[in-house]
Design a protein around this motif. Structure first.
Motif, PDB file in Angstrom:
ATOM      1  N   GLN A 129     -35.400 -28.534  17.714  1.00 22.72           N
ATOM      2  CA  GLN A 129     -36.689 -27.855  17.800  1.00 22.72           C
ATOM      3  C   GLN A 129     -36.492 -26.340  17.941  1.00 22.72           C
ATOM      4  OE1 GLN A 129     -38.710 -29.686  21.112  1.00 22.72           O
ATOM      5  NE2 GLN A 129     -39.091 -31.610  20.034  1.00 22.72           N
ATOM      6  N   CYS A 130     -35.481 -25.954  18.700  1.00 25.76           N
ATOM      7  CA  CYS A 130     -35.181 -24.529  18.881  1.00 25.76           C
ATOM      8  C   CYS A 130     -34.734 -23.900  17.563  1.00 25.76           C
ATOM      9  CB  CYS A 130     -34.115 -24.342  19.957  1.00 25.76           C
ATOM     10  SG  CYS A 130     -34.640 -24.775  21.630  1.00 25.76           S
ATOM     11  N   ILE A 131     -33.973 -24.646  16.765  1.00 27.22           N
ATOM     12  CA  ILE A 131     -33.550 -24.147  15.458  1.00 27.22           C
ATOM     13  C   ILE A 131     -34.758 -23.957  14.561  1.00 27.22           C
ATOM     14  CG2 ILE A 131     -32.258 -24.708  13.353  1.00 27.22           C
ATOM     15  CD1 ILE A 131     -30.208 -26.137  15.137  1.00 27.22           C
ATOM     16  N   GLN A 132     -35.644 -24.932  14.535  1.00 27.40           N
ATOM     17  CA  GLN A 132     -36.838 -24.857  13.698  1.00 27.40           C
ATOM     18  C   GLN A 132     -37.754 -23.720  14.115  1.00 27.40           C
ATOM     19  OE1 GLN A 132     -38.529 -28.782  14.041  1.00 27.40           O
ATOM     20  NE2 GLN A 132     -36.945 -29.758  12.786  1.00 27.40           N
ATOM     21  N   ALA A 133     -37.782 -23.424  15.415  1.00 26.93           N
ATOM     22  CA  ALA A 133     -38.635 -22.354  15.926  1.00 26.93           C
ATOM     23  C   ALA A 133     -37.994 -20.980  15.789  1.00 26.93           C
ATOM     24  CB  ALA A 133     -38.979 -22.621  17.393  1.00 26.93           C
ATOM     25  N   GLY A 134     -36.742 -20.920  15.310  1.00 29.40           N
ATOM     26  CA  GLY A 134     -36.054 -19.649  15.164  1.00 29.40           C
ATOM     27  C   GLY A 134     -35.491 -19.098  16.454  1.00 29.40           C
TER      28      GLY A 134
ATOM     29  N   TYR B 260     -17.924 -28.524  13.714  1.00 28.17           N
ATOM     30  CA  TYR B 260     -19.142 -29.173  13.240  1.00 28.17           C
ATOM     31  C   TYR B 260     -20.321 -28.348  13.754  1.00 28.17           C
ATOM     32  CZ  TYR B 260     -16.195 -33.181  12.112  1.00 28.17           C
ATOM     33  OH  TYR B 260     -15.224 -33.996  11.587  1.00 28.17           O
ATOM     34  N   PHE B 261     -21.194 -27.961  12.853  1.00 31.85           N
ATOM     35  CA  PHE B 261     -22.300 -27.103  13.276  1.00 31.85           C
ATOM     36  C   PHE B 261     -23.628 -27.601  12.738  1.00 31.85           C
ATOM     37  CE2 PHE B 261     -20.946 -25.258   9.227  1.00 31.85           C
ATOM     38  CZ  PHE B 261     -22.143 -24.960   8.594  1.00 31.85           C
ATOM     39  N   GLU B 262     -24.664 -27.280  13.501  1.00 32.30           N
ATOM     40  CA  GLU B 262     -26.030 -27.558  13.077  1.00 32.30           C
ATOM     41  C   GLU B 262     -26.824 -26.278  13.296  1.00 32.30           C
ATOM     42  OE1 GLU B 262     -29.527 -30.946  13.721  1.00 32.30           O
ATOM     43  OE2 GLU B 262     -27.541 -31.185  14.649  1.00 32.30           O
ATOM     44  N   GLY B 263     -27.558 -25.874  12.269  1.00 26.71           N
ATOM     45  CA  GLY B 263     -28.272 -24.631  12.411  1.00 26.71           C
ATOM     46  C   GLY B 263     -29.110 -24.282  11.199  1.00 26.71           C
ATOM     47  N   ASP B 264     -29.345 -22.998  11.041  1.00 24.38           N
ATOM     48  CA  ASP B 264     -30.148 -22.486   9.931  1.00 24.38           C
ATOM     49  C   ASP B 264     -29.571 -22.939   8.594  1.00 24.38           C
ATOM     50  OD1 ASP B 264     -30.815 -20.229   7.853  1.00 24.38           O
ATOM     51  OD2 ASP B 264     -32.274 -20.006   9.478  1.00 24.38           O
ATOM     52  N   GLU B 265     -30.446 -23.301   7.672  1.00 26.99           N
ATOM     53  CA  GLU B 265     -30.001 -23.824   6.380  1.00 26.99           C
ATOM     54  C   GLU B 265     -29.236 -22.803   5.552  1.00 26.99           C
ATOM     55  OE1 GLU B 265     -33.407 -25.351   4.395  1.00 26.99           O
ATOM     56  OE2 GLU B 265     -33.608 -27.111   5.711  1.00 26.99           O
ATOM     57  N   SER B 266     -29.362 -21.539   5.879  1.00 30.23           N
ATOM     58  CA  SER B 266     -28.681 -20.500   5.110  1.00 30.23           C
ATOM     59  C   SER B 266     -27.190 -20.418   5.428  1.00 30.23           C
ATOM     60  CB  SER B 266     -29.320 -19.134   5.384  1.00 30.23           C
ATOM     61  OG  SER B 266     -29.125 -18.752   6.747  1.00 30.23           O
ATOM     62  N   ILE B 267     -26.739 -21.066   6.496  1.00 30.52           N
ATOM     63  CA  ILE B 267     -25.338 -20.980   6.902  1.00 30.52           C
ATOM     64  C   ILE B 267     -24.487 -21.860   6.001  1.00 30.52           C
ATOM     65  CG2 ILE B 267     -23.686 -21.294   8.773  1.00 30.52           C
ATOM     66  CD1 ILE B 267     -26.008 -20.967  10.731  1.00 30.52           C
TER      67      ILE B 267
ATOM     68  N   LYS C 112     -18.005 -27.468   9.065  1.00 33.93           N
ATOM     69  CA  LYS C 112     -18.734 -28.537   8.400  1.00 33.93           C
ATOM     70  C   LYS C 112     -20.127 -28.690   9.007  1.00 33.93           C
ATOM     71  CE  LYS C 112     -15.322 -29.912   5.740  1.00 33.93           C
ATOM     72  NZ  LYS C 112     -15.416 -29.791   4.253  1.00 33.93           N
ATOM     73  N   THR C 113     -21.138 -28.629   8.153  1.00 35.93           N
ATOM     74  CA  THR C 113     -22.492 -28.870   8.633  1.00 35.93           C
ATOM     75  C   THR C 113     -22.627 -30.342   9.017  1.00 35.93           C
ATOM     76  OG1 THR C 113     -24.843 -28.688   8.098  1.00 35.93           O
ATOM     77  CG2 THR C 113     -23.369 -29.336   6.311  1.00 35.93           C
ATOM     78  N   ALA C 114     -23.348 -30.617  10.085  1.00 38.35           N
ATOM     79  CA  ALA C 114     -23.468 -31.992  10.581  1.00 38.35           C
ATOM     80  C   ALA C 114     -24.727 -32.130  11.421  1.00 38.35           C
ATOM     81  CB  ALA C 114     -22.244 -32.373  11.414  1.00 38.35           C
ATOM     82  N   ARG C 115     -25.222 -33.322  11.478  1.00 44.65           N
ATOM     83  CA  ARG C 115     -26.261 -33.640  12.454  1.00 44.65           C
ATOM     84  C   ARG C 115     -25.512 -34.042  13.730  1.00 44.65           C
ATOM     85  NH1 ARG C 115     -31.675 -34.608  12.508  1.00 44.65           N
ATOM     86  NH2 ARG C 115     -32.473 -36.031  14.124  1.00 44.65           N
TER      87      ARG C 115
ATOM     88  N   HIS D 181     -18.538 -16.931  11.554  1.00 46.00           N
ATOM     89  CA  HIS D 181     -18.997 -17.655  10.363  1.00 46.00           C
ATOM     90  C   HIS D 181     -20.458 -18.084  10.506  1.00 46.00           C
ATOM     91  CE1 HIS D 181     -15.450 -18.011   7.825  1.00 46.00           C
ATOM     92  NE2 HIS D 181     -14.716 -18.291   8.887  1.00 46.00           N
ATOM     93  N   LEU D 182     -20.885 -18.354  11.732  1.00 50.34           N
ATOM     94  CA  LEU D 182     -22.251 -18.810  11.963  1.00 50.34           C
ATOM     95  C   LEU D 182     -23.242 -17.658  12.045  1.00 50.34           C
ATOM     96  CD1 LEU D 182     -21.549 -21.666  14.546  1.00 50.34           C
ATOM     97  CD2 LEU D 182     -22.094 -21.894  12.114  1.00 50.34           C
ATOM     98  N   GLY D 183     -22.758 -16.439  11.855  1.00 48.91           N
ATOM     99  CA  GLY D 183     -23.663 -15.302  11.751  1.00 48.91           C
ATOM    100  C   GLY D 183     -23.650 -14.309  12.882  1.00 48.91           C
TER     101      GLY D 183
END
Length: 389
Positions: A146-151, A171-178, A189-192, A234-236
């Motif tokens: 929810q925090c990711i979706q809310a920015g 393993y990371f979960e975050g903004d789709e641009s990453i 690696k992007t992951a849930r 790498h994650l920004g």
């Protein structure tokens, strides 16, 4: 003493994104909570976290998960983090009952005696089944999303090591641009994210059992983490707060007449190498890159697909040797563990490094939190500058 490097003026105009790096250290990670408590005092109550990027390794991943999952309200996240560590007991992390200890000990003895030919090989020295419940109760991954979706959170990264491929995996979960990344023996690696990712990151070799993810077994993220600062970049993140768990001068201050090392001392040395040494090396490397860039006319330049630019960072590490603190608390180990650690020589003065990583106890944690808060408060002005307050 803390290690730090600052640029008095920024030479780039990109948006500033602060990354929080929480390396591993077992029970020592309570120190990180104290430093973050000092940070919290600089943030208005109820305000979102100042760390859009959070990365954690080993026990640091637990702290990272709790901070990231409460990115909407940093004060709330800190209250929960403090509550967990200040009320921590060994049986919340590992099974300490006599039956489990006897059964595990018997398996190890038989494995050695039979040359590993037995049908039931021991998975690990300790059974950390309770740790899963601890993580489930304190890391709210649904709220993190929810925090990711809310920015309010850009990304959370959890680092583990793959036994199968001999590589570090964040393993990371975050903004789709990453984008995912690939370097020599380290991958993003992007992951849930699931509880298994945290269990894998904390799976200290031999001590805790390996965890199966994506059809390959993983162990503690510190094992193959050759560049601990890299995932956050790498994650920004383009500026960093790094909270280490070892005084940078603790070894130099203990040059005494050498005695032959016992198993506990050797294991403690291995844990120092596992959790700390690569972090110190990566900080030195970043400092050299910053210095080199400061001597050029370019504010940044690209090498292959990597952008090199000055990174403003602050490292906060213990002002005293944690080994001296743990000496006051070793009797807090459950009897079954005291017997085990005594057999390794870890209950001696030389074995303190090992016990300082394994003593998940509220008394020890509270002392480390107090030290972390003191050290964080001493860096108050630099924290304010880093946080742009």
């Amino acid at each position: 003493m803390d290690i730090q490097h600052w640029f008095s003026k920024r030479t780039i105009t990109e948006k500033q994104t602060l990354g929080l790096i929480l390396p591993g250290g077992g029970a020592r990670n309570a120190y990180q909570v104290g430093v973050l408590k000092a940070v919290e005092e600089l943030i208005p109550t109820g305000q979102q976290s100042p760390f859009p990027v959070v990365t954690g390794t080993s026990a640091g991943s637990l702290n990272a998960g709790m901070i990231a999952s409460r990115s909407s309200n940093f004060s709330d996240g800190m209250r929960r983090l403090l509550g967990m560590w200040e009320n921590l007991h060994m049986d919340m992390v590992v099974k300490t009952d006599a039956k489990t200890a006897t059964k595990t000990g018997a398996k190890w003895i038989w494995s050695f005696a039979s040359g590993g030919m037995g049908h039931s090989q021991p998975d690990s020295l300790l059974n950390n089944t309770p740790l899963r419940s601890l993580i489930e109760n304190h890391v709210n991954l649904a709220r993190m999303r929810q925090c990711i979706q809310a920015g309010q959170l850009r990304a959370l990264g959890v680092t583990a090591s793959s036994y199968s491929r001999g590589a570090s995996l964040t393993y990371f979960e975050g903004d789709e641009s990453i984008a995912e990344w690939e370097r020599t023996r380290r991958f993003g690696k992007t992951a849930r994210l699931r509880i298994d990712h945290f269990m894998a990151s904390i799976a200290i070799p031999v001590v805790f059992p390996a965890v199966k993810l994506n059809n390959e077994y993983h162990g503690d993220g510190s094992m193959r983490e050759s560049a601990p600062l890299s995932p956050a970049l790498h994650l920004g993140a383009n500026k960093l707060l790094i909270i280490s768990v070892r005084n940078p001068n603790d070894d130099a201050s203990r040059m005494v007449e050498p005695v032959y090392p016992n198993l506990g001392q050797i294991a403690g040395y291995m844990f120092d190498t596992l959790f700390i040494d690569r972090l110190d090396s990566d900080i030195e490397r970043l400092d050299r890159i910053n210095f080199a860039l400061s001597k050029t006319r370019q504010s940044s330049f690209r090498h292959n697909d990597a952008l090199l630019r000055p990174i403003e960072f602050l490292v906060i590490s213990p002002s005293v040797d944690i080994r001296d603190i743990v000496a006051k608390h070793t009797r807090s180990f459950p009897r079954s563990m005291r017997v085990l650690l005594s057999g390794l020589g870890a209950m001696t003065k030389e074995g303190r490094p090992l016990t300082s990583y394994l003593l998940f106890d509220s008394g020890f944690a509270r002392d480390l939190i107090e030290l972390g808060y003191k050290d964080g408060y001493a860096q108050r002005e630099k924290l304010q500058e880093l946080l742009e307050l």
